[in-house]
Write an enzyme that holds these catalytic residues in place. Structure first.
Site, PDB file in Angstrom:
ATOM      1  N   GLY A  87     -20.193   7.823   2.312  1.00 18.23           N
ATOM      2  CA  GLY A  87     -19.318   7.288   1.294  1.00 18.23           C
ATOM      3  C   GLY A  87     -18.001   8.014   1.242  1.00 18.23           C
ATOM      4  O   GLY A  87     -17.639   8.772   2.157  1.00 18.23           O
ATOM      5  N   GLY A  88     -17.254   7.776   0.140  1.00 15.10           N
ATOM      6  CA  GLY A  88     -15.916   8.348   0.012  1.00 15.10           C
ATOM      7  C   GLY A  88     -15.904   9.852  -0.038  1.00 15.10           C
ATOM      8  O   GLY A  88     -14.953  10.483   0.405  1.00 15.10           O
ATOM      9  N   LYS A  99     -26.176   9.879  -3.247  1.00 14.19           N
ATOM     10  CA  LYS A  99     -24.918  10.255  -2.617  1.00 14.19           C
ATOM     11  C   LYS A  99     -24.608  11.699  -2.978  1.00 14.19           C
ATOM     12  O   LYS A  99     -24.393  12.029  -4.149  1.00 14.19           O
ATOM     13  CB  LYS A  99     -23.779   9.341  -3.088  1.00 14.19           C
ATOM     14  N   ASP A 110     -10.265   0.212  -4.106  1.00 18.17           N
ATOM     15  CA  ASP A 110     -10.821   0.256  -2.751  1.00 18.17           C
ATOM     16  C   ASP A 110     -11.811  -0.890  -2.535  1.00 18.17           C
ATOM     17  O   ASP A 110     -12.916  -0.680  -2.037  1.00 18.17           O
ATOM     18  CB  ASP A 110     -11.495   1.603  -2.489  1.00 18.17           C
TER      19      ASP A 110
END
Length: 883
Positions: A591-592, A609, A705
């Protein structure tokens, strides 16, 4: 004054203005006429056409000049330039007016056995980086290729490409500026298929000055069973305003059928079924009709009425043309039929047929081209610097690296001119390469002072000036950037500039020894500052009593700081995370701000995450995503299961989405293909989630995003938005935008936001429009091997054929055509370059909902729909697009 008189005066005035504009063209100001192979600085006026020609030496730096052998060659064809070296050789022109202007571009060739081999070469011609046509020649006469093209840049590159079938060459290159209303089509480019002057007795084509646009009208009398008629009087194309302005000399002649009952007809063949044609027919009565005579007829194309019935006016030019590309087929037949009330047969004076040519690839940004061309000229660079600097990638200029910007336009990001024999000062033209990240000028003979403008290159990270003859102190700004670590500045060798300290071996060693310690201290300070800032921000947010950002902060014992979320029952220790994920065994993705792992809470799968310890930016994203998931809830947003804030181990636990992200299912590598109904449902779900962020939250939230990888699918393929690390909350003071550091993903990033840093809800709308196009087409926002954005590709395909060419071919026609049209219309409105013309997400949700309701009926396969045309461009408003 009577209304009729006033109208007549107004029309007369308009015609007069038009004629003034026409005569203003007599000076050839809209012409570029190049005699290829003419000696440098030479020029002349052709005795036959009256056109002024110049040498091609200023437009290209390669090739070999030769003289034609044929004595029959007219003056422009007596010389040529051939290209025995290199695969790709390009002419670079900068006509005025430039970008957005429409030009007729003509390339002329006459082999004439100039090399004594008596072997006709065959090679390809490119317009920019797009294929134009293959050049096939006639040894005994000149050949030419024409295209009508709207410039997408101030620069135009015409390239000859060696395909291994002989040496490419060119005799003439001509540009003629056209009125933008002529040959109007959203297809952008029209390649000349035929331009015929019917009934003519001329032995040469009609050109300038008869035609002020210098179109070449070829005499043609080969239509079977016809006879020619003509007049000696001028035919006017201005009394009845005719933007195409066919020349009088062409309109003076026409053909009529020998037998009125047999009618008049002609036909042509397409090279393949994908070819699309535009047709322009010109009519004028050239005979004085008696009172009892009339000429009335209609025109059929492939058995369907195309125009008429109508009666051409005496000595007045009239044009009938295709408002959109004709239906695709392998053969076309035009039939002129005499009306039952007519006493005379139909006539035809002239015809033009054009084939649609898709020129889609974006060129390198003009500013970069300008700058690098000036650098080439200043230093006399002798490399393969021909054509567009960046594309195609296989022919990228030596020493350059390029990268697409947020909307897929190529930009120069690296310039290496080391060991190139450069002399003089550092050229100020380099300052025009504003996206440069690396500049290497080492090993040359550059002198003078190092200019301060280099420090103004915002993205410059590496500057190598070693091995030159610079004098004087280095600019203070460059030294400052070198010291703060934002620029790697390399100097030394023969230059006498003041050292930055990074060229000393001793200081380098000291710097290496101290670096880990400095990094550790800076890391600790940065973390501390972030925590303090976060606490201040949270206190302010709580005072505003908004529903977002209710994160509590408190200082723990020692140096550890933990952020506790309100929902204590959702907090997990790092050891429990390891247990749930089997020691972080299975990776779902990245992920980011970290890696996502598969875990289980009891028997229920979850996604975990975890923040990467080295990610400072990820820490900020963790805060943003955690705060949003705690306080914002919607069926189309991923739900929070829990969180981990155990020492330096930070993580977010959210519901597991069994079918992963949308991007994987749209990929060509996907083992299963999403049905049309599933695609619509996914688009609708994602739109609802985004609408809630924009209009259901107070204050509104902008995701920043939106992309296919951030749309997750559950076991029933229902979609939810994910990854809120870049989200921004709008102020409660009613502001319409916030100014932020630009963030997002290339291909999905709003161009206006990218240029201005002004973030609005419409920035998300743009990104969603790109996603919707991906869902419909199955294409990525930007292809791996090209710079064509999906929105440009869709526009080109619609011009070429219709909705059937746009919808993902993997659906094999199993889709509802009306829904597809509506989806494309919505998506194109979303990606409008002007944010004010983009719809709200509420409007988008409403449109997609109606599409889903239409799906209550079985999917309709409309094979004929592939030929429907839609007039479409990226500046569309919210008005429905005509289908």
């Amino acid at each position: 004054m009577a209304i009729e008189d006033f109208a007549l005066m107004l029309l007369t005035g308009l015609v007069a203005l038009f004629l003034v504009a026409v005569h203003a063209q007599d000076d050839q100001s809209g012409f570029v006429s190049i005699d290829c192979g003419l000696p440098q600085d030479a020029n002349y006026t052709d005795a036959i056409t009256g056109i002024n020609y110049v040498s091609d030496a200023g437009f290209i730096g390669t090739g070999v000049i030769s003289s034609a052998v044929s004595a029959a060659a007219s003056q422009p064809f007596k010389t040529l330039r051939s290209f025995p070296q290199g695969t790709r050789n390009c002419y670079t022109l900068r006509p005025s007016p430039g970008k957005g202007s429409k030009y007729l571009i003509r390339a002329g060739f006459w082999y004439g056995n100039y090399d004594g081999k008596n072997q006709l070469p065959e090679f390809d011609l490119y317009l920019g980086v797009d294929y134009w046509d293959t050049v096939t020649l006639n040894s005994s006469s000149p050949s030419s290729l024409e295209i009508i093209h709207v410039l997408s840049s101030d620069f135009l590159h015409v390239c000859l490409v060696n395909t291994g079938r002989g040496t490419p060459f060119i005799s003439t290159l001509e540009l003629r500026n056209l009125n933008v209303t002529m040959y109007a089509t959203t297809a952008g480019s029209l390649q000349t298929f035929a331009r015929l002057d019917l009934g003519s007795t001329s032995t040469r084509p009609i050109r300038y000055r008869d035609d002020m646009n210098d179109r070449e009208w070829t005499p043609y009398n080969d239509i079977a069973n016809t006879t020619a008629i003509s007049t000696s009087l001028d035919v006017d194309s201005t009394k009845v305003f005719n933007v195409f302005r066919p020349p009088s000399e062409v309109m003076k002649t026409a053909v009529v059928p020998e037998n009125a009952r047999s009618g008049l007809s002609f036909s042509w063949e397409a090279q393949n079924l994908a070819d699309q044609f535009y047709v322009y027919m010109y009519f004028a009565e050239v005979q004085v009709l008696k009172p009892n005579q009339s000429r009335v007829f209609e025109v059929d194309l492939n058995g369907e009425l195309w125009s008429g019935p109508f009666a051409p006016a005496y000595l007045m030019a009239y044009t009938v043309y295709s408002p959109a590309a004709e239906k695709t087929r392998l053969s076309y037949q035009v039939v002129f039929t005499q009306n039952s009330n007519s006493t005379l047969p139909p006539l035809l004076n002239a015809i033009e047929i054009y084939k649609v040519k898709l020129i889609l690839s974006p060129q390198t940004v003009d500013q970069d081209v300008d700058a690098i061309m000036n650098v080439k000229s200043t230093y006399g660079v002798k490399r393969n610097w021909e054509g567009d600097p960046c594309i195609p990638q296989a022919n990228m200029w030596d020493g350059l690296s390029c990268s697409p910007d947020s909307i897929g336009t190529p930009r120069i990001v690296s310039l290496n001119l080391s060991m190139s024999g450069l002399t003089g000062n550092i050229s100020s033209d380099i300052s025009g390469l504003t996206m440069l990240q690396t500049l290497d000028l080492s090993g040359n003979n550059l002198s003078g002072q190092v200019p301060s403008f280099l420090s103004q290159l915002t993205f410059l990270r590496v500057l190598n000036l070693k091995g030159n003859n610079f004098t004087g102190p280095l600019p203070h700004e460059l030294l400052a950037k070198s010291k703060d670590g934002s620029l790697s500045l390399i100097v030394g060798g023969d230059d006498k500039s003041t050292s930055t300290g990074n060229t000393s071996d001793d200081k380098k060693k000291k710097k290496k020894a101290v670096a880990p310690l400095v990094a550790s201290i800076l890391g600790a300070l940065t973390f501390g500052v972030l925590v303090v800032l976060l606490i201040v921000w949270m206190v302010r947010r709580r005072k505003q009593q908004g529903p977002i950002a209710k994160i509590e902060s408190q200082r723990m014992l020692g140096k550890e700081v933990a952020l506790e979320l309100e929902l204590k029952s959702q907090q997990f220790t790092y050891s429990s995370i390891l247990k749930m994920t089997n020691n972080l065994k299975t990776i779902l993705g990245k992920g980011g701000f970290g890696t996502v792992y598969l875990g289980y809470k009891g028997d229920c799968p979850i996604a975990v995450k975890m923040l990467s310890p080295s990610s400072v930016q990820g820490y900020k994203e963790f805060q943003a995503e955690a705060s949003l998931l705690v306080n914002v809830h919607h069926k189309n947003l991923t739900s929070l299961v829990g969180y981990c804030m155990d020492g330096h181990n930070l993580g977010i636990i959210y519901e597991y989405m069994a079918n992963g992200n949308l991007a994987n299912h749209l990929s060509e590598k996907s083992s299963q293909n999403l049905s049309w109904k599933k695609r619509l449902q996914i688009a609708y779900d994602a739109a609802q989630g985004l609408e809630y962020l924009h209009h259901g939250c107070t204050p509104p939230i902008v995701h920043r995003d939106i992309k296919c990888t951030n749309i997750l699918l559950d076991d029933n393929f229902r979609a939810k938005l994910a990854d809120f690390g870049l989200s921004r909350i709008f102020p409660v003071d009613g502001s319409t935008h916030v100014t932020t550091v630009v963030a997002g993903t290339r291909g999905y990033l709003d161009p206006e936001y990218y240029k201005s840093s002004r973030l609005t809800e419409k920035s998300d709308v743009y990104s969603f429009g790109v996603v919707l196009l991906e869902i419909i087409t199955g294409r990525r926002a930007l292809g791996e091997n090209d710079y064509i954005h999906v929105s440009k590709w869709v526009s080109g395909m619609l011009d070429k054929g219709g909705i059937g060419l746009v919808v993902d071919s993997r659906l094999r026609g199993d889709f509802n055509a009306d829904c597809a049209w509506r989806g494309v219309e919505v998506a194109i409105a979303c990606v409008s370059p002007q944010p004010t013309k983009r719809p709200t997400m509420t409007f988008v949700v409403s449109e997609l909902k109606e599409c889903l309701m239409e799906m209550m009926n079985p999917p309709v396969v409309q094979s004929e729909d592939s030929t429907r045309m839609m007039s479409l461009n990226l500046h569309s408003s919210l008005n429905p697009i005509p289908r």
